[in-house]
Design an enzyme around this catalytic site. Structure first.
Site, PDB file in Angstrom:
ATOM      1  N   SER A  14     -26.295 -30.441 -45.396  1.00  0.00           N
ATOM      2  CA  SER A  14     -26.256 -30.818 -46.811  1.00  0.00           C
ATOM      3  C   SER A  14     -27.164 -29.896 -47.608  1.00  0.00           C
ATOM      4  O   SER A  14     -28.372 -29.824 -47.351  1.00  0.00           O
ATOM      5  CB  SER A  14     -26.728 -32.265 -46.979  1.00  0.00           C
ATOM      6  N   HIS A  39     -21.862 -29.578 -46.887  1.00  0.00           N
ATOM      7  CA  HIS A  39     -21.846 -30.841 -47.625  1.00  0.00           C
ATOM      8  C   HIS A  39     -22.580 -30.675 -48.961  1.00  0.00           C
ATOM      9  O   HIS A  39     -23.725 -30.215 -49.001  1.00  0.00           O
ATOM     10  CB  HIS A  39     -22.531 -31.900 -46.759  1.00  0.00           C
ATOM     11  N   ASP A  41     -23.837 -32.597 -52.425  1.00  0.00           N
ATOM     12  CA  ASP A  41     -24.138 -33.913 -52.988  1.00  0.00           C
ATOM     13  C   ASP A  41     -24.199 -33.853 -54.506  1.00  0.00           C
ATOM     14  O   ASP A  41     -25.112 -33.257 -55.083  1.00  0.00           O
ATOM     15  CB  ASP A  41     -25.479 -34.408 -52.436  1.00  0.00           C
ATOM     16  N   MET A  43     -24.681 -35.846 -57.937  1.00  0.00           N
ATOM     17  CA  MET A  43     -25.296 -37.080 -58.454  1.00  0.00           C
ATOM     18  C   MET A  43     -25.386 -36.995 -59.977  1.00  0.00           C
ATOM     19  O   MET A  43     -25.723 -35.935 -60.519  1.00  0.00           O
ATOM     20  CB  MET A  43     -26.697 -37.269 -57.867  1.00  0.00           C
ATOM     21  N   HIS A  75     -19.443 -34.720 -51.849  1.00  0.00           N
ATOM     22  CA  HIS A  75     -19.795 -36.146 -51.843  1.00  0.00           C
ATOM     23  C   HIS A  75     -20.209 -36.537 -53.254  1.00  0.00           C
ATOM     24  O   HIS A  75     -21.293 -36.168 -53.711  1.00  0.00           O
ATOM     25  CB  HIS A  75     -20.931 -36.339 -50.828  1.00  0.00           C
ATOM     26  N   MET A  77     -21.556 -38.883 -55.862  1.00  0.00           N
ATOM     27  CA  MET A  77     -22.325 -40.100 -56.151  1.00  0.00           C
ATOM     28  C   MET A  77     -22.384 -40.221 -57.663  1.00  0.00           C
ATOM     29  O   MET A  77     -23.445 -40.038 -58.295  1.00  0.00           O
ATOM     30  CB  MET A  77     -23.724 -39.998 -55.509  1.00  0.00           C
ATOM     31  N   MET A 146     -22.781 -44.508 -45.380  1.00  0.00           N
ATOM     32  CA  MET A 146     -24.127 -44.101 -45.775  1.00  0.00           C
ATOM     33  C   MET A 146     -25.138 -44.805 -44.873  1.00  0.00           C
ATOM     34  O   MET A 146     -25.176 -46.041 -44.803  1.00  0.00           O
ATOM     35  CB  MET A 146     -24.402 -44.471 -47.231  1.00  0.00           C
ATOM     36  N   ASP A 181     -23.937 -40.218 -43.155  1.00  0.00           N
ATOM     37  CA  ASP A 181     -24.766 -39.418 -44.053  1.00  0.00           C
ATOM     38  C   ASP A 181     -26.079 -40.140 -44.313  1.00  0.00           C
ATOM     39  O   ASP A 181     -26.091 -41.234 -44.883  1.00  0.00           O
ATOM     40  CB  ASP A 181     -23.987 -39.216 -45.362  1.00  0.00           C
TER      41      ASP A 181
END
Ligand code: DX5
Ligand code: ZN
Length: 225
Positions: A14, A39, A41, A43, A75, A77, A146, A181
């Site tokens: 990640s 990966h 992330d 957000m 991913h 979020m 998660m 994750d």
């Protein structure tokens, strides 16, 4: 079109824990060590408090990752992901995973991701029951458990996660890839593969180490045991 998800056990570094001033070089390092899933992330400061990256970073990495034979696992979020998935598909994502808690429209969002040429995943936070996936199981390419509360790297692995992975596998069947994750490292990797996970996200265990390439190999070896 996005590249298909691997079915064998793989560790996905990640980039959340990478040095963003030299992001391309850090991705090259772990891919040279064997990583094939990167990966990312995303957000939004709403679904989770932090704000991280958006489609610009995904686009900046896409050619490099694809040229090395890898794929980008995005991913999300973010709240109401259905409004953003097309943009991430255009940016070069191969897989897009969103949170079941972030939209009432799971089926629509999965379909929209696939229209963009990507594989589609749904993630569950630790407090969401595995049953939340039951009515979309047939449409899923990936289910993400998660194993920490989403939002930050470097948290401790939640000990109930292997049992949650087993419940998720029972709900979604054999079709989807099962990803985990949060808090995955050399000590926790074998517990999650033993519970059925095949795609293991590792952020701080890889990019928080002095030598990310060696750290990637160490987590991958632990996952294979
Ligand atoms: C957390 C992110 C993770 C994070 C994992 O919300 O979804 O992908 O990078 O970090 P570690 O591996 O350090 O727990
Ligand atoms: Zn993640």
């Amino acid at each position: 079109m996005g590249r298909p998800l691997p079915r064998d056990v793989q560790v996905a570094p990640s980039i959340l824990s990478a040095d963003f001033a030299r992001l391309g070089a850090q991705v090259d390092e772990v891919m040279a060590a064997g990583a094939r899933v990167i990966h990312c992330d995303v957000m939004d400061g709403h679904f989770v408090p932090p704000i991280t990256i958006g489609p610009l970073i995904v686009a900046a990495l896409a050619d490099r990752v694809h040229a090395a034979g890898g794929l980008l696992d995005v991913h999300l979020m973010i709240e109401r992901p259905e409004r953003q998935v097309a943009e991430f598909a255009r940016a070069g994502a191969d897989n897009i995973t969103f949170h079941a808690e972030a939209t009432p429209h799971l089926d629509y969002t999965i379909a929209h991701i696939k229209e963009g040429g990507c594989s589609a995943g749904v993630a569950l936070t630790p407090s969401t029951p595995a049953d939340a996936l039951s009515d979309v199981a047939d449409a899923l390419d990936l289910a993400l458990c998660m194993s920490v509360n989403p939002g930050w790297g470097g948290q401790s692995f939640l000990p109930g996660s292997p049992a949650k992975l087993q419940r998720m596998r029972a709900v979604v069947g054999d079709g989807p890839v099962l990803e985990v994750d949060g808090g995955v490292d050399v000590d926790t990797a074998s517990a999650v593969t033993g519970a059925g996970a095949t795609l293991l996200v590792a952020g701080s265990a890889v990019f928080g180490a002095p030598d990310p390439a060696q750290a990637y190999r160490d987590v991958a070896d632990a996952a294979a045991r």
